[in-house]
Motif scaffolding. Sequence first.
Motif, mmCIF file in Angstrom:
data_model
loop_
_atom_site.group_PDB
_atom_site.id
_atom_site.type_symbol
_atom_site.label_atom_id
_atom_site.label_comp_id
_atom_site.label_asym_id
_atom_site.label_seq_id
_atom_site.Cartn_x
_atom_site.Cartn_y
_atom_site.Cartn_z
ATOM 1 N N GLU A 5 -26.627 1.902 -20.106
ATOM 2 C CA GLU A 5 -27.401 0.789 -19.536
ATOM 3 C C GLU A 5 -26.643 0.133 -18.385
ATOM 4 O O GLU A 5 -27.230 -0.226 -17.368
ATOM 5 N N ALA A 6 -25.338 -0.015 -18.519
ATOM 6 C CA ALA A 6 -24.533 -0.588 -17.434
ATOM 7 C C ALA A 6 -24.483 0.368 -16.243
ATOM 8 O O ALA A 6 -24.564 -0.071 -15.087
ATOM 9 N N ALA A 7 -24.383 1.658 -16.524
ATOM 10 C CA ALA A 7 -24.367 2.649 -15.445
ATOM 11 C C ALA A 7 -25.680 2.627 -14.669
ATOM 12 O O ALA A 7 -25.685 2.683 -13.438
ATOM 13 N N LYS A 8 -26.787 2.531 -15.379
ATOM 14 C CA LYS A 8 -28.090 2.484 -14.709
ATOM 15 C C LYS A 8 -28.239 1.202 -13.898
ATOM 16 O O LYS A 8 -28.718 1.229 -12.764
ATOM 17 N N GLU A 9 -27.810 0.098 -14.476
ATOM 18 C CA GLU A 9 -27.889 -1.183 -13.767
ATOM 19 C C GLU A 9 -27.065 -1.130 -12.478
ATOM 20 O O GLU A 9 -27.505 -1.594 -11.423
ATOM 21 N N TYR A 10 -25.878 -0.550 -12.555
ATOM 22 C CA TYR A 10 -25.020 -0.444 -11.376
ATOM 23 C C TYR A 10 -25.637 0.492 -10.335
ATOM 24 O O TYR A 10 -25.641 0.182 -9.139
ATOM 25 N N LEU A 17 -28.827 -2.485 -2.727
ATOM 26 C CA LEU A 17 -27.913 -2.995 -1.709
ATOM 27 C C LEU A 17 -27.796 -2.063 -0.513
ATOM 28 O O LEU A 17 -27.615 -2.526 0.614
ATOM 29 N N LYS A 18 -27.924 -0.767 -0.748
ATOM 30 C CA LYS A 18 -27.895 0.176 0.374
ATOM 31 C C LYS A 18 -29.048 -0.105 1.321
ATOM 32 O O LYS A 18 -28.882 -0.093 2.544
ATOM 33 N N GLU A 19 -30.211 -0.364 0.741
ATOM 34 C CA GLU A 19 -31.383 -0.679 1.567
ATOM 35 C C GLU A 19 -31.142 -1.957 2.381
ATOM 36 O O GLU A 19 -31.474 -2.023 3.560
ATOM 37 N N TYR A 28 -22.204 -5.179 1.727
ATOM 38 C CA TYR A 28 -22.536 -4.297 0.606
ATOM 39 C C TYR A 28 -21.475 -4.434 -0.495
ATOM 40 O O TYR A 28 -21.790 -4.626 -1.670
ATOM 41 N N THR A 29 -20.226 -4.365 -0.099
ATOM 42 C CA THR A 29 -19.118 -4.472 -1.058
ATOM 43 C C THR A 29 -19.096 -5.849 -1.698
ATOM 44 O O THR A 29 -18.947 -5.973 -2.921
ATOM 45 N N ASN A 30 -19.246 -6.886 -0.921
ATOM 46 C CA ASN A 30 -19.238 -8.253 -1.454
ATOM 47 C C ASN A 30 -20.385 -8.503 -2.416
ATOM 48 O O ASN A 30 -20.236 -9.216 -3.401
ATOM 49 N N ALA A 31 -21.523 -7.895 -2.146
ATOM 50 C CA ALA A 31 -22.699 -8.101 -2.995
ATOM 51 C C ALA A 31 -22.523 -7.469 -4.381
ATOM 52 O O ALA A 31 -23.183 -7.867 -5.336
ATOM 53 N N ILE A 36 -19.284 -6.285 -10.685
ATOM 54 C CA ILE A 36 -17.984 -5.691 -11.006
ATOM 55 C C ILE A 36 -17.140 -6.666 -11.820
ATOM 56 O O ILE A 36 -16.506 -6.279 -12.810
ATOM 57 N N SER A 37 -17.136 -7.915 -11.449
ATOM 58 C CA SER A 37 -16.352 -8.923 -12.186
ATOM 59 C C SER A 37 -16.830 -9.072 -13.622
ATOM 60 O O SER A 37 -16.018 -9.103 -14.555
ATOM 61 N N ILE A 38 -18.122 -9.154 -13.805
ATOM 62 C CA ILE A 38 -18.688 -9.316 -15.148
ATOM 63 C C ILE A 38 -18.335 -8.128 -16.033
ATOM 64 O O ILE A 38 -17.843 -8.288 -17.153
ATOM 65 N N TYR A 39 -18.564 -6.926 -15.524
ATOM 66 C CA TYR A 39 -18.319 -5.745 -16.356
ATOM 67 C C TYR A 39 -16.834 -5.430 -16.501
ATOM 68 O O TYR A 39 -16.423 -4.842 -17.497
#
Length: 61
Positions: A5-10, A17-19, A28-31, A36-39
């Motif tokens: 589920e985390a992999a799919k969410e990411y 974000l790519k769009e 993109y990285t900042n978004a 990343i912090s949560i997981y």
Amino acid sequence: MEHPEAAKEYSDLKRRLKEKYEYNRDAYTNAKEEFISIYSEKAKLQYGERYKTRIKKMEIN
């Protein structure tokens, strides 16, 4: 895979974000930062014991 589920969410997040930030790598990285912090914190709680020995060895060297 332990957390599909985390992999799919990411994966979904990265596609969105790519769009939005296709030509702005920094944005993109900042978004992705909040996700990343949560997981990362969740992983530390779940798997922290796995790395304590490795971290101690790195601190000694």
